[in-house]
Design an enzyme around this catalytic site. Structure first.
Site, PDB file in Angstrom:
ATOM      1  N   ASP A 134      -5.458  -7.605  10.727  1.00 26.83           N
ATOM      2  CA  ASP A 134      -4.800  -6.491  11.407  1.00 26.83           C
ATOM      3  C   ASP A 134      -5.312  -6.348  12.833  1.00 26.83           C
ATOM      4  OD1 ASP A 134      -3.335  -4.564   9.108  1.00 26.83           O
ATOM      5  OD2 ASP A 134      -4.858  -5.932   8.365  1.00 26.83           O
ATOM      6  N   HIS A 181      -6.859  -4.344  -1.641  1.00 29.19           N
ATOM      7  CA  HIS A 181      -6.090  -5.576  -1.822  1.00 29.19           C
ATOM      8  C   HIS A 181      -6.550  -6.293  -3.075  1.00 29.19           C
ATOM      9  CE1 HIS A 181      -6.408  -4.735   2.481  1.00 29.19           C
ATOM     10  NE2 HIS A 181      -5.167  -5.140   2.547  1.00 29.19           N
ATOM     11  N   HIS A 209       0.831  -1.209   0.000  1.00 25.00           N
ATOM     12  CA  HIS A 209       0.000   0.000   0.000  1.00 25.00           C
ATOM     13  C   HIS A 209       0.866   1.259   0.000  1.00 25.00           C
ATOM     14  CE1 HIS A 209      -3.234  -2.704   0.829  1.00 25.00           C
ATOM     15  NE2 HIS A 209      -2.782  -3.012   2.024  1.00 25.00           N
TER      16      HIS A 209
END
Ligand code: ADP
Ligand code: ADP
Ligand code: MG
Ligand code: MG
Ligand code: MG
Ligand code: MG
Lengths: 210, 333, 333, 210
Positions: free
Chosen positions: C109, C219, C56
């Site tokens: 995450d 993603h 990212h």
């Protein structure tokens, strides 16, 4: 080209502009494809933008006497095309306009054309044999000077464009490719030949009609 | 062709409108749409004007602002601007100290800027000098041909000359500085994919799934040769060894390393390339004093990158570090 | 797959090494390679730590520095980091005022940061609070499911909370601020092409030459729906009208407009999208007070973009304007 | 699973680790492909990284008694996998280790496994029917509690993984897809089934050899 004195009427000039605009529009994709092979893929787009700009202003341009009309058309090209072809075709038309008397016959046109081609070479710091539009402009200029017929001049232009295929470019974007520029027609030469052929066809048709 | 556009024929002006609106604190788009200028001019400062075909964003409009350019003239995509644009720009930003044109070495650009310089001095009596950048090592230098192209190194010239102009340097000295920076700069680019010119609608070149183009220009011009895709380290070695060779004695100076993306290459890969290039340069004993990594001089949506090295003389290093506030480059303010 | 890499398994560490070398004046890469930290810590300041899967870039490491993050923990590509990374980061940058984790709402995450927070407080007695960002409007919000994803709006949270931390705000107040900024932020993304995960070697999804993906994540997750490619204006209309609807009463506040590229979309198209988005928002009476355009929260080499709008309360506007000096965002210093 | 007391030797554990590592490596591409369909395309890569990390440390891990070895393996997964699967598979192994006595028989294993699955659900804030690995872990837990044979347990796992295909995801990345997640097997369920089948095959082979 007739040996007698010629003065293009406003209608003639409009017709010629229309014919050139149409020829460029029809061949824009092909010109762009040639430029994709050895340049940056915009030549058709550039030429179309230029002749569309001239056509959009055709009334004002064709109100003027032929020499001034040629200069105005050249200035339009300079101010709308950009790239290499803008200043070069612009210089061609502008110098032609500057060098042509209001009434002209074949010889005067050939002289003016020769001056215009030299101006292109000066602007482009280029010469014959470098795989550029000059490789069509010079043979056309010679054919005009030799007093060839419009049909012959058109054939010379077409052959000259074809003859750029095996050349190695020394000027213009294609020169960046070195040897890899061999085997493709120079896009600017193709448009020159196209324009010469378009004008020749228009003159022939007109002479035929007369 | 897949792009975020409405119509290829209005894409440039819409993008410029967006740019000007997004950065209204730094730049103004001329009402004619012919150039982007620095919002606040500095009286008595030499005006720096650049421009060229669009599709290389953020070059050049992204570098208009304090410490860099005063105006940028955007041509159609990959087509140099027309002389009227530069003439208008001169009229818009010349505050009396003269104008320096920074021009990338393409015949289209050179001729249009030449005509503009002639017109501006004839019509408006402006004093105009030029610097032509030609940092692309992929093309052989020669005075009998078009010679080398101006590519990513142009950004380095604009930054350093921009800082000097901001500091009050005069026109002739700026031109000399610009030529010196250009002479100390070499670039080389490689492409993994072609770009697609919006108006053309299809890729400029075809390239196999395992191929890359060596020595590509910033317009998707085919490069020096087509070859098999090789690793980042191998690419860096080929490029950097060539650059160091060309720089000659200047290689002993501290250098600026610019790893530049062509538009579709993600930052992760660019930093990896930076790492690879750094390894090669350090092995060659080159001292990397400054660096810049990102997509600054692009070719629309081409995947690829270029490496640029500038050997920095003392004044250039100081000028590189000077404050700059533009849309795409900001340091110290 | 065409990428500038040597080996997919070392790409991340090589890229990080390049990043750290390129920005050695701002950041340091931990010798373990587990996190990137701000070079000069500020004693007594709450430490801001973020992280997530790589791919990212410039998020998150590109936002480490004065006025933004103190540390970033990069996971493998598109895979959240492991708890030991955050635990090490806490040990590396906590100067006693506690740590705030800024976490994008993905279960990977959230779980890894949760475990890290537990471990850091058990092992090191660190005080850790968290802000979970979930600005992606493409996914329905719900407490019974994973809920919305954290996407480009995370950058806005990091900037504003970072400025407040720099100014000395305490841990609890920072957490509250972060939640407030997140609540005022909505994003929506569209993709024109897929991305290719280096280790996977082929595109995540197939998409036709005339299709686009609406509501795509960062993603390359398939989005809300697949549709025909439409114009920039139509895309902007669909996105911005949706965002304004969701923002509700907050739409009357001055807003920040972020047009974010996904990695392979050139700036020319992003500014055009900015222009299109601006037109729609202004028609809806929204006051665009600040903006940011560029590729900041990317998905490797995906072509696409997202639009983010944050309704700025007074304190947020001031904090947005505060000085920041990171690799990818620099203002006022 | 045999009803008698079992103690896995260090060699047993190494063999099991090797078998799991091999099974994951062989199926990594398939797992990644499943995750490309409804996730982010890294599940196979993640699992492979985790089991490679365990295998690389197998000597140290297998020096410990089975419960501690399980915990160490779980911690390895947590610290090497990342993503959602890291904490979840890590929690599964760690809790299994914490809940298992050094010598255990079938019933004790089933109890410990049930606790481990509950811990996974707690870590993931998830429950059965959400198209996650829990949709394999719960049926396997039930089968173990019911004292089914290893072959039966393996079959249950495979069927349960298959049964995730028509489900709509409510947790994990696939949940972002809503209805579009229907029609694809959940990657995490596939790896669970794969691991259960690998362990079952190893036990069968061992029992057969004994
Ligand atoms: N220096 C030059 N002298 C003469 N003709 C040139 C020169 N440079 C370029 N040309 C002509 O211009 C053509 C390219 O025009 P175009 O594609 O419109 O411009 P650009 O190369 O700037 O994209 C070439 O095919 C060539 O015929
Ligand atoms: N909250 C959750 N509870 C249980 N299992 C989950 C949860 N979230 C994800 N999973 C499982 O994890 C798998 C995805 O793992 P992986 O792809 O490695 O991680 P990520 O989704 O972070 O990329 C899913 O297929 C699903 O089985
Ligand atoms: Mg061209
Ligand atoms: Mg061009
Ligand atoms: Mg993942
Ligand atoms: Mg995944």
């Amino acid at each position: 080209m007739s040996k007698t004195m010629t003065r293009l009427t406003s209608e003639d000039m409009k017709a010629l502009i229309g014919a050139m605009q149409a020829a460029i529009a029809e061949n824009a994709e092909r010109l762009t494809a040639l430029d994709q092979a050895i340049g940056d893929g915009d030549h058709g787009i550039n030429m179309k933008r230029g002749f569309d700009a001239i056509a959009a202003d055709a009334d004002a341009i064709c109100d003027k006497p032929t020499p001034q009309a040629l200069s105005a058309a050249g200035m339009k090209l300079v101010m709308s095309v950009g790239g290499a072809s803008g200043p070069l075709f612009g210089t061609l038309f502008m110098t032609l306009g500057k060098s042509l008397p209001e009434d002209f016959e074949c010889g005067a046109f050939a002289d003016a054309f020769a001056k215009a081609v030299d101006a292109v070479a000066a602007r482009g710091k280029s010469s014959a044999g470098q795989k550029t539009m000059l490789d069509v402009l010079y043979p056309v200029s010679d054919a005009l000077a030799a007093g060839k017929s419009v049909g012959e001049v058109a054939a010379v232009a077409a052959e000259a464009a074809e003859a750029t295929v095996p050349m190695e470019a020394k000027r213009g974007r294609a020169s960046f490719l070195g040897e890899r520029s061999i085997g493709h027609m120079d896009p600017g030469s193709c448009s020159c030949s196209l324009l010469v052929n378009t004008i020749a066809a228009w003159i022939s048709a007109k002479e035929h009609a007369a | 062709m897949k792009k975020f556009i409405n119509d290829p024929s209005t894409a440039l002006q819409e993008s410029l409108a967006g740019f000007a609106a997004a950065h209204a604190d730094i730049v103004t788009l001329a009402p004619s749409g012919k150039f982007v200028r620095r919002k606040e001019l500095k009286q008595g400062k030499v005006a720096l004007i650049s421009g060229g075909g669009s599709g290389h964003e953020p070059l050049h409009a992204g570098f208009v602002g304090h410490g860099m350019l005063d105006a940028a003239c955007p041509g159609e995509v990959f087509t140099s601007p027309t002389p009227d644009q530069m003439v208008e720009a001169v009229q818009g930003v010349d505050t009396g100290a003269g104008c320096l044109f920074i021009v990338k070495n393409y015949e289209g650009d050179v001729m249009n800027f030449d005509m503009a310089a002639e017109m501006a001095s004839e019509m408006a009596g402006a004093r105009v000098l030029q610097v032509v950048t030609n940092d692309d090592m992929a093309v052989e230098d020669s005075t009998f041909t078009t010679g080398r192209r101006g590519v990513a190194g142009t950004l380095v010239v604009e930054k350093i000359v921009g800082a000097a102009a901001e500091a009050g340097m005069d026109l002739e000295t700026l031109q000399e500085l610009g030529k010196r920076v250009n002479a100390n700069t070499r670039s080389f680019g490689v492409a993994l994919t072609s770009c697609t010119v919006p108006a053309a609608g299809k890729p400029t070149f075809d390239i196999g799934e395992d191929e890359m183009e060596f020595g590509v220009g910033i317009h998707g011009e085919p490069g020096r040769r087509r070859g098999k895709l090789i690793s980042a380290d191998e690419i860096a070695e080929e490029i950097c060894e060539g650059i160091v060779r060309e720089l000659g004695a200047a290689r002993s100076k501290p250098v600026l390393l610019l790893v530049n993306g062509f538009g579709a290459t993600p930052l992760m890969e660019l930093y990896l390339m930076h790492n690879s290039a750094r390894k090669v340069l350090e092995k060659q004993g080159v001292n990397i004093a400054r660096s810049l990594t990102g997509s600054f001089v692009t070719s629309l949506d081409m995947a690829g990158c270029s490496v640029t090295v500038t050997a920095l003389e003392e004044d250039m290093l100081t000028l590189w570090d000077a404050q700059v506030h533009t849309a795409a480059l900001r340091m110290g303010m």
